[in-house]
Scaffold this motif. Structure first.
Motif, PDB file in Angstrom:
ATOM      1  N   VAL A   1      33.253  26.928  36.957  1.00  0.00           N
ATOM      2  CA  VAL A   1      34.222  26.309  37.955  1.00  0.00           C
ATOM      3  C   VAL A   1      35.542  27.322  37.720  1.00  0.00           C
ATOM      4  CG1 VAL A   1      33.598  24.009  37.575  1.00  0.00           C
ATOM      5  CG2 VAL A   1      35.581  24.660  36.195  1.00  0.00           C
TER       6      VAL A   1
ATOM      7  N   CYS B   1      33.029  24.456  47.570  1.00  0.00           N
ATOM      8  CA  CYS B   1      34.418  24.698  47.606  1.00  0.00           C
ATOM      9  C   CYS B   1      35.175  23.172  48.304  1.00  0.00           C
ATOM     10  CB  CYS B   1      34.606  25.642  48.540  1.00  0.00           C
ATOM     11  SG  CYS B   1      36.383  25.951  49.064  1.00  0.00           S
TER      12      CYS B   1
ATOM     13  N   TRP C   1      40.066  24.280  39.931  1.00  0.00           N
ATOM     14  CA  TRP C   1      39.121  23.061  39.588  1.00  0.00           C
ATOM     15  C   TRP C   1      39.406  21.988  38.461  1.00  0.00           C
ATOM     16  CZ3 TRP C   1      34.186  21.995  42.324  1.00  0.00           C
ATOM     17  CH2 TRP C   1      33.327  20.884  41.913  1.00  0.00           C
ATOM     18  N   TYR C   2      39.683  23.067  37.543  1.00  0.00           N
ATOM     19  CA  TYR C   2      40.186  22.579  35.974  1.00  0.00           C
ATOM     20  C   TYR C   2      41.503  22.007  36.212  1.00  0.00           C
ATOM     21  CZ  TYR C   2      41.751  22.753  31.172  1.00  0.00           C
ATOM     22  OH  TYR C   2      41.989  22.755  29.879  1.00  0.00           O
TER      23      TYR C   2
ATOM     24  N   HIS D   1      43.115  20.827  38.758  1.00  0.00           N
ATOM     25  CA  HIS D   1      43.158  19.582  39.557  1.00  0.00           C
ATOM     26  C   HIS D   1      42.427  18.311  38.879  1.00  0.00           C
ATOM     27  CE1 HIS D   1      43.751  21.915  43.479  1.00  0.00           C
ATOM     28  NE2 HIS D   1      44.864  21.626  42.879  1.00  0.00           N
ATOM     29  N   SER D   2      41.151  18.679  38.091  1.00  0.00           N
ATOM     30  CA  SER D   2      40.636  17.696  37.353  1.00  0.00           C
ATOM     31  C   SER D   2      41.525  16.956  36.473  1.00  0.00           C
ATOM     32  CB  SER D   2      39.388  18.265  36.903  1.00  0.00           C
ATOM     33  OG  SER D   2      39.677  19.213  35.539  1.00  0.00           O
TER      34      SER D   2
ATOM     35  N   GLN E   1      41.765  26.759  46.492  1.00  0.00           N
ATOM     36  CA  GLN E   1      40.748  25.733  46.433  1.00  0.00           C
ATOM     37  C   GLN E   1      39.900  25.694  45.020  1.00  0.00           C
ATOM     38  OE1 GLN E   1      41.379  28.443  48.600  1.00  0.00           O
ATOM     39  NE2 GLN E   1      41.140  27.465  50.675  1.00  0.00           N
ATOM     40  N   ASP E   2      39.454  24.399  45.262  1.00  0.00           N
ATOM     41  CA  ASP E   2      38.514  24.113  43.950  1.00  0.00           C
ATOM     42  C   ASP E   2      37.289  24.671  44.152  1.00  0.00           C
ATOM     43  OD1 ASP E   2      40.968  22.724  43.513  1.00  0.00           O
ATOM     44  OD2 ASP E   2      39.661  20.711  42.899  1.00  0.00           O
TER      45      ASP E   2
ATOM     46  N   TRP F   1      32.980  21.263  32.151  1.00  0.00           N
ATOM     47  CA  TRP F   1      32.074  21.147  33.247  1.00  0.00           C
ATOM     48  C   TRP F   1      30.966  21.818  33.409  1.00  0.00           C
ATOM     49  CZ3 TRP F   1      33.331  17.702  37.137  1.00  0.00           C
ATOM     50  CH2 TRP F   1      34.552  17.190  37.083  1.00  0.00           C
TER      51      TRP F   1
ATOM     52  N   ALA G   1      33.245  25.729  42.504  1.00  0.00           N
ATOM     53  CA  ALA G   1      32.227  25.449  41.301  1.00  0.00           C
ATOM     54  C   ALA G   1      30.872  26.247  41.973  1.00  0.00           C
ATOM     55  CB  ALA G   1      31.970  24.054  41.074  1.00  0.00           C
TER      56      ALA G   1
END
Length: 205
Positions: free
Chosen positions: A31, A120, A35-36, A38-39, A17-18, A50, A20
């Motif tokens: 993050v 999340c 997250w990184y 997927h961005s 899961q992403d 971020w 932050a």
């Protein structure tokens, strides 16, 4: 974790899961790796930083696009509502994905103040596709289990659009059935009486 040599940041970076962490003012503090990554998939430049981004503004914009009430995240930031869960869509050049956004208040050890919020993001695209397929299948089952208007003369079936269909075309549209044609013995006897004797011999054998 005492004496284990494992830090929480290492665990968070292993999650799919992403994740932050944002401060009480709504700005991103850190993050995780998911997250990184997927961005990057949605076109965010690799050099983008971020940390310091106002996530509260991003949330309000997403909420407005999805028809959710804006500023709901603010209640999590000030601890009034310690948990928030919403569904969103994210469109890129290649595809549209669905995800849930969960935000949880992080309180100080004494519980008297807010230290920040854990955000999340979970990809639920496949679950949504399965849900849609199940709904379509259920609609087909309901159609075939309901009362079907059928012509008493030609046996055509009237569908939901008031169009009369042959039984074959109706079932092909509403199920995965495919037809191959044959002639039953009764129709052979009626249409081709000269072959009746052959049918009688085959039935005797």
């Amino acid at each position: 974790m005492h004496n284990s040599g494992i830090h929480f940041i290492e665990i968070i970076n292993l999650l799919r899961q992403d994740i932050a962490i944002i401060d009480p003012q709504g700005f991103i503090v850190s993050v995780n790796r998911a997250w990184y990554l997927h961005s990057l998939e949605i076109g965010v430049p690799e050099s983008f930083e971020w940390t310091g981004v106002n996530f509260a503004q991003i949330y309000n914009a997403l909420a407005g696009d999805e028809g959710h009430p804006p500023h709901e995240l603010e209640a999590v930031l000030d601890g009034t509502n310690p948990f928030l869960c919403k569904e969103f869509k994210s469109s890129s050049r290649l595809e549209t994905k669905c995800f849930t956004l969960e935000a949880s208040t992080i309180y100080s050890p004494d519980g008297n103040s807010v230290k920040g919020v854990l955000v999340c993001l979970t990809d639920i695209t496949q679950s949504k596709l399965l849900e849609q397929n199940h709904l379509k299948a259920l609609a087909q089952i309901c159609t075939l289990h309901g009362l079907l208007p059928i012509c008493a003369v030609c046996k055509k079936i009237r569908d939901e659009h008031d169009i009369w269909n042959s039984i074959e075309s109706f079932l092909e549209k509403h199920t995965k059935v495919e037809f191959t044609h044959d002639i039953c013995p009764e129709c052979i006897r009626r249409l081709y009486p000269e072959y009746s004797s052959l049918l009688d011999k085959s039935s005797c054998s």
